[in-house]
Write a protein that holds these residues in place. Structure first.
Motif, PDB file in Angstrom:
ATOM      1  N   SER A 149      42.284  50.905  34.271  1.00 30.06           N
ATOM      2  CA  SER A 149      42.841  51.333  35.562  1.00 30.06           C
ATOM      3  C   SER A 149      42.570  52.807  35.842  1.00 30.06           C
ATOM      4  CB  SER A 149      44.355  51.090  35.599  1.00 30.06           C
ATOM      5  OG  SER A 149      44.628  49.718  35.461  1.00 30.06           O
ATOM      6  N   LEU A 150      42.538  53.605  34.770  1.00 23.99           N
ATOM      7  CA  LEU A 150      42.295  55.049  34.952  1.00 23.99           C
ATOM      8  C   LEU A 150      40.794  55.366  34.857  1.00 23.99           C
ATOM      9  CD1 LEU A 150      45.267  56.342  32.763  1.00 23.99           C
ATOM     10  CD2 LEU A 150      45.153  56.278  35.255  1.00 23.99           C
ATOM     11  N   HIS A 151      39.963  54.291  34.878  1.00 23.66           N
ATOM     12  CA  HIS A 151      38.494  54.418  34.819  1.00 23.66           C
ATOM     13  C   HIS A 151      38.008  55.112  33.550  1.00 23.66           C
ATOM     14  CE1 HIS A 151      38.508  52.827  38.766  1.00 23.66           C
ATOM     15  NE2 HIS A 151      39.131  53.883  39.305  1.00 23.66           N
ATOM     16  N   LEU A 152      38.815  55.007  32.459  1.00 21.42           N
ATOM     17  CA  LEU A 152      38.366  55.591  31.188  1.00 21.42           C
ATOM     18  C   LEU A 152      37.557  54.549  30.415  1.00 21.42           C
ATOM     19  CD1 LEU A 152      41.723  57.306  30.089  1.00 21.42           C
ATOM     20  CD2 LEU A 152      39.759  58.387  31.208  1.00 21.42           C
ATOM     21  N   LEU A 153      37.851  53.251  30.695  1.00 23.75           N
ATOM     22  CA  LEU A 153      37.142  52.172  29.997  1.00 23.75           C
ATOM     23  C   LEU A 153      36.520  51.238  31.034  1.00 23.75           C
ATOM     24  CD1 LEU A 153      39.814  51.251  27.273  1.00 23.75           C
ATOM     25  CD2 LEU A 153      37.632  52.356  26.837  1.00 23.75           C
ATOM     26  N   SER A 154      35.683  50.326  30.561  1.00 21.02           N
ATOM     27  CA  SER A 154      34.997  49.382  31.455  1.00 21.02           C
ATOM     28  C   SER A 154      35.995  48.577  32.281  1.00 21.02           C
ATOM     29  CB  SER A 154      34.171  48.429  30.596  1.00 21.02           C
ATOM     30  OG  SER A 154      34.167  47.144  31.158  1.00 21.02           O
ATOM     31  N   GLN A 156      35.827  45.679  32.864  1.00 24.54           N
ATOM     32  CA  GLN A 156      35.967  44.371  32.216  1.00 24.54           C
ATOM     33  C   GLN A 156      37.267  44.281  31.416  1.00 24.54           C
ATOM     34  OE1 GLN A 156      32.511  43.430  29.745  1.00 24.54           O
ATOM     35  NE2 GLN A 156      33.251  41.328  29.809  1.00 24.54           N
ATOM     36  N   LEU A 157      37.834  45.440  31.090  1.00 27.95           N
ATOM     37  CA  LEU A 157      39.051  45.458  30.279  1.00 27.95           C
ATOM     38  C   LEU A 157      40.301  45.546  31.156  1.00 27.95           C
ATOM     39  CD1 LEU A 157      37.865  47.730  27.353  1.00 27.95           C
ATOM     40  CD2 LEU A 157      38.149  45.266  27.384  1.00 27.95           C
ATOM     41  N   ASP A 158      40.158  45.151  32.413  1.00 23.18           N
ATOM     42  CA  ASP A 158      41.308  45.150  33.316  1.00 23.18           C
ATOM     43  C   ASP A 158      42.140  43.900  33.012  1.00 23.18           C
ATOM     44  OD1 ASP A 158      43.035  45.487  35.301  1.00 23.18           O
ATOM     45  OD2 ASP A 158      41.624  45.305  36.967  1.00 23.18           O
ATOM     46  N   PHE A 159      42.935  44.020  31.947  1.00 21.95           N
ATOM     47  CA  PHE A 159      43.610  42.853  31.380  1.00 21.95           C
ATOM     48  C   PHE A 159      45.008  42.584  31.910  1.00 21.95           C
ATOM     49  CE2 PHE A 159      41.188  43.023  27.142  1.00 21.95           C
ATOM     50  CZ  PHE A 159      40.386  41.980  27.536  1.00 21.95           C
ATOM     51  N   TRP A 160      45.399  43.265  33.014  1.00 20.90           N
ATOM     52  CA  TRP A 160      46.806  43.148  33.433  1.00 20.90           C
ATOM     53  C   TRP A 160      47.249  41.696  33.624  1.00 20.90           C
ATOM     54  CZ3 TRP A 160      49.544  46.952  32.154  1.00 20.90           C
ATOM     55  CH2 TRP A 160      49.077  48.263  32.243  1.00 20.90           C
ATOM     56  N   TRP A 161      46.380  40.901  34.240  1.00 21.29           N
ATOM     57  CA  TRP A 161      46.789  39.512  34.500  1.00 21.29           C
ATOM     58  C   TRP A 161      46.993  38.741  33.197  1.00 21.29           C
ATOM     59  CZ3 TRP A 161      43.778  35.035  33.563  1.00 21.29           C
ATOM     60  CH2 TRP A 161      42.499  35.291  33.031  1.00 21.29           C
ATOM     61  N   GLU A 162      46.141  39.075  32.204  1.00 18.29           N
ATOM     62  CA  GLU A 162      46.286  38.360  30.938  1.00 18.29           C
ATOM     63  C   GLU A 162      47.510  38.840  30.168  1.00 18.29           C
ATOM     64  OE1 GLU A 162      42.271  38.949  29.605  1.00 18.29           O
ATOM     65  OE2 GLU A 162      41.822  36.851  29.990  1.00 18.29           O
ATOM     66  N   LEU A 163      47.801  40.143  30.281  1.00 24.68           N
ATOM     67  CA  LEU A 163      49.013  40.671  29.647  1.00 24.68           C
ATOM     68  C   LEU A 163      50.236  39.967  30.252  1.00 24.68           C
ATOM     69  CD1 LEU A 163      50.549  42.817  27.912  1.00 24.68           C
ATOM     70  CD2 LEU A 163      50.583  44.240  29.937  1.00 24.68           C
ATOM     71  N   GLY A 164      50.237  39.852  31.596  1.00 28.55           N
ATOM     72  CA  GLY A 164      51.356  39.194  32.284  1.00 28.55           C
ATOM     73  C   GLY A 164      51.537  37.757  31.821  1.00 28.55           C
ATOM     74  N   LEU A 165      50.410  37.023  31.793  1.00 29.12           N
ATOM     75  CA  LEU A 165      50.483  35.622  31.365  1.00 29.12           C
ATOM     76  C   LEU A 165      50.960  35.503  29.916  1.00 29.12           C
ATOM     77  CD1 LEU A 165      47.316  33.794  32.755  1.00 29.12           C
ATOM     78  CD2 LEU A 165      49.704  33.440  33.350  1.00 29.12           C
ATOM     79  N   LEU A 166      50.443  36.387  29.078  1.00 29.72           N
ATOM     80  CA  LEU A 166      50.779  36.333  27.653  1.00 29.72           C
ATOM     81  C   LEU A 166      52.280  36.524  27.445  1.00 29.72           C
ATOM     82  CD1 LEU A 166      49.694  36.103  24.811  1.00 29.72           C
ATOM     83  CD2 LEU A 166      49.444  38.567  24.754  1.00 29.72           C
ATOM     84  N   VAL A 167      52.845  37.552  28.099  1.00 28.23           N
ATOM     85  CA  VAL A 167      54.281  37.817  27.936  1.00 28.23           C
ATOM     86  C   VAL A 167      55.094  36.602  28.402  1.00 28.23           C
ATOM     87  CG1 VAL A 167      56.215  39.224  28.784  1.00 28.23           C
ATOM     88  CG2 VAL A 167      54.094  40.327  28.050  1.00 28.23           C
TER      89      VAL A 167
END
Length: 720
Positions: A149-154, A156-167
């Protein structure tokens, strides 16, 4: 009967450590505290330390799950990566970009809190397991997503949706697990609910309504028809058909009259009683049973340790796989892919189903058993029962009723003997003479006369002399009933049939009228009608049936012949019973000992499985691993069946839980990447939760087991 189930409020006075905090009415943390490392270091069910120690309830997990589900909707919907996957466009406003990171952060800290604290607990206790894996997975996803989100990483690592689903999915799995455990605890709550909310105590001429907790030993209470007994006691007035199924598992009502003991929670179905309280609070049978059920559910078993070991191995397996994944993908020059794969591996490796597999099966099994009148005190006993190949029965009170019964009446010289007495007359005169005696043999004689509906004449001038017999005046003559010493004193001969009877090990009493022998009575310990089925069914299971008794060889052989028992140990003193158990074990057999508990205690403790039978109120027999509330020897087959079913479910669940991980982790790591297949993290997360649900549902199937003694025996004998 619903008034009896109204609240458990008064019960907290008996059991101050139970707080019914209204979360679905289940005091669930008592069931679960044993999952926490702080209390029982060796009971780590794959790491519930975090939340169990925090006394979290079903309700809290349910609420947390629903709140997180609501939050997850915008987190997923406004996530650019998810939108790209599904193929829809997002509005081009700046705020859209921040919906997922802001709400995702809330989800990480709030929804992930039970897992984060649990993970820390596992690190502290140096016992890595499930919680640590979940915590690791969501933390890695959280950090990677912020980096993106802060454009420090690719991107492709925008994992928010997966974090949400996982929790959300992990909370769902946890909620299901908690609910199952809570249902198990409800077996204990239902025991508490058996007690009425109020008791009617007799105070002088008035009746006062009090809470059962206020009763004291010696109080007399009124039990109205249809109401349940508030405390253990003895009936001082009245008689009623008692429904004791909640304590013994027996569906038939049992007649109880003045002088009989009654147990708290049993119900007077047809008429009122006055009961004098003999035990209250923690001394009652119900409290004893409750304590046994709790202890049983807390005992850790070998198979449980197997699950713990498996969870530990899986942690290292996952960690190893994650490291290998990271190294391999990075060395291929794909650092972003390395992070994606590594995170996916860590997420998928959560051995959630594993932590649920065994505790759930055992807790459902012990609860199911308790409802069927089988109280499992030691889980290991339940597990070893399936491999038992020799069952040792104590004769008296187990295979037999443990009380003498008239099994034969002989008139002197046949029906038209001296004085022309018939068998019925001999029995009626004997019953008249014995009417005032409290001796067990006397009670057997009067009972036999009652059962034959004989007209028993009145008697006066009763006298009894130990070891000789009794005498009383009946009509104009003196009637005497007694053993060999009486015949010696009267210089009378015994009847010829006495020799045959003696060979069968029976007790023989002669009846004399005015010094003349008019007949003889044969008394023996009556064999329970169910014993034959129990022995046949044990043979069908492939077990050797052995009988042990302190009685003479002749008595023992008669019973053994009638029941088809394989081996007999007769004339064994109580203190030598344990040695006989050891002798069988020395032959390489796995022995279950079935006894009535008191003088059998050492033997019960020595056996591979100790089963106390017909313990009724005396449930606190320390040496037995399994306690059968009913006196039916066929209940032993119920234990066999429960043991086999439990073991089956445990192994199925272990394979399902571990097998899922062993297959999915390599797929998530990218083993099949060369052929173009890589398991997406979201699919992994869904599959993982699905495996948890499968394990939970599989365990629930145990609830369908019919443990009625006749049903279990019937199945082994192929009658069902």
């Amino acid at each position: 009967m619903n008034e009896n189930h109204a609240h458990h409020a008064h019960h907290t006075q008996h059991h101050p450590h139970h707080d019914h905090e209204g979360h679905e009415g289940h005091d669930i943390h008592t069931e679960h505290d044993h999952h926490s490392h702080e209390n029982h270091g060796d009971h780590d069910h794959g790491g519930h330390a975090g939340h169990a120690g925090h006394g979290d309830h079903v309700g809290q997990f349910r609420r947390l799950f629903w709140i997180m589900l609501v939050l997850a909707v915008p987190v997923v919907a406004f996530n650019t990566m998810f939108a790209d996957l599904i193929g829809y466009g997002l509005p081009d406003a700046e705020w859209v970009r921040w919906v997922s990171p802001v709400l995702g952060t809330v989800m990480y800290f709030w929804g992930g809190w039970p897992f984060l604290t649990g993970g820390v607990g596992e690190i502290r206790s140096r016992r890595p397991g499930m919680m640590l894996l979940i915590a690791l997975a969501i933390t890695v996803a959280f950090l990677a997503s912020w980096g993106s989100s802060l454009h420090l990483l690719s991107h492709q690592l925008d994992f928010w949706w997966e974090l949400g689903l996982l929790v959300v999915i992990m909370l769902l799995g946890h909620w299901i697990e908690m609910r199952s455990l809570a249902q198990t605890t409800s077996a204990l709550d239902s025991l508490a609910a058996l007690l009425p909310d109020e008791a009617e105590r007799i105070d002088g001429d008035t009746v006062v309504t009090v809470s059962p907790a206020e009763l004291a030993v010696g109080d007399v209470v009124i039990v109205r028809p249809g109401a349940s007994v508030p405390a253990d006691g003895r009936i001082v007035d009245g008689s009623a058909s008692m429904d004791e199924s909640m304590v013994t598992g027996e569906s038939r009502t049992v007649r109880r009259g003045t002088g009989d003991d009654v147990v708290a929670g049993t119900i007077a179905t047809d008429s009122g009683l006055r009961v004098e309280v003999t035990a209250i609070g923690d001394d009652t049978a119900l409290a004893g049973i409750r304590k046994l059920v709790t202890d049983a559910q807390e005992a850790s078993s070998r198979a449980q340790r197997l699950a713990d070991t498996a969870a530990g191995w899986l942690f290292w397996f996952a960690l190893g796989a994650a490291v290998v994944t990271a190294v391999v993908w990075s060395s291929l020059g794909l650092p972003d892919e390395a992070v994606v794969r590594t995170i996916t591996v860590l997420v998928i490796a959560c051995p959630h189903a594993l932590g649920l597999a065994i505790p759930l099966v055992v807790s459902i099994a012990t609860e199911r058993a308790a409802r069927g009148g089988v109280l499992v005190k030691d889980r290991l006993a339940l597990e070893s029962m399936r491999s038992v190949d020799a069952v040792l029965f104590d004769k008296t009170g187990t295979l037999t009723k443990g009380e003498p019964t008239v099994t034969g009446v002989e008139a002197a010289g046949g029906p038209g003997g001296p004085g022309g007495h018939s068998e019925d007359e001999v029995l009626a005169l004997a019953a008249a003479a014995e009417a005032d005696s409290e001796h067990p043999l006397a009670r057997a004689i009067t009972r036999a006369a009652r059962e034959r509906a004989l007209d028993v004449p009145g008697a006066r001038d009763f006298s009894s002399s130990p070891a000789v017999g009794v005498s009383a005046t009946v009509g104009d003559g003196t009637v005497e009933v007694g053993g060999p010493y009486l015949l010696e004193q009267r210089a009378a001969d015994e009847l010829p049939v006495a020799d045959t009877w003696r060979g069968q090990g029976a007790i023989i009493l002669h009846v004399l009228s005015d010094g003349e022998v008019i007949g003889a009575l044969r008394l023996a310990d009556e064999i329970r009608p169910e014993s034959r089925d129990a022995v046949d069914a044990l043979h069908a299971v492939g077990a050797q049936v052995v009988m042990i008794t302190g009685d003479a060889q002749a008595v023992a052989d008669t019973v053994a012949r009638e029941l088809g028992i394989d081996r007999v140990f007769a004339g064994v003193r109580p203190e030598d019973k344990a040695a006989k158990v050891a002798e069988l074990q020395g032959e390489g057999r796995k022995v279950a000992m079935v006894g009535d508990g008191v003088n059998d205690a050492p033997a019960l403790a020595q056996a591979d499985v100790g089963i106390a039978i017909g313990a009724g109120t005396d449930v606190a027999i320390g040496s037995a691993g399994v306690i059968l509330a009913s006196s039916d020897p066929r209940s032993v087959l119920s234990v066999f069946e429960l043991s086999r079913a439990t073991y089956r479910k445990m192994t199925q669940n272990l394979w399902w839980a571990a097998g899922y991980n062993l297959v999915s982790v390599p797929l998530a790591a990218g083993v099949l990447a060369p052929v173009g297949f890589v398991l997406p993290m979201s699919v992994g997360a869904v599959l993982m939760s699905a495996s948890t649900v499968v394990v939970a549902l599989n365990a629930q199937l145990l609830r369908r087991l019919d443990l009625a003694p006749e049903a279990s025996t019937g199945r082994f004998l192929g009658r069902s």
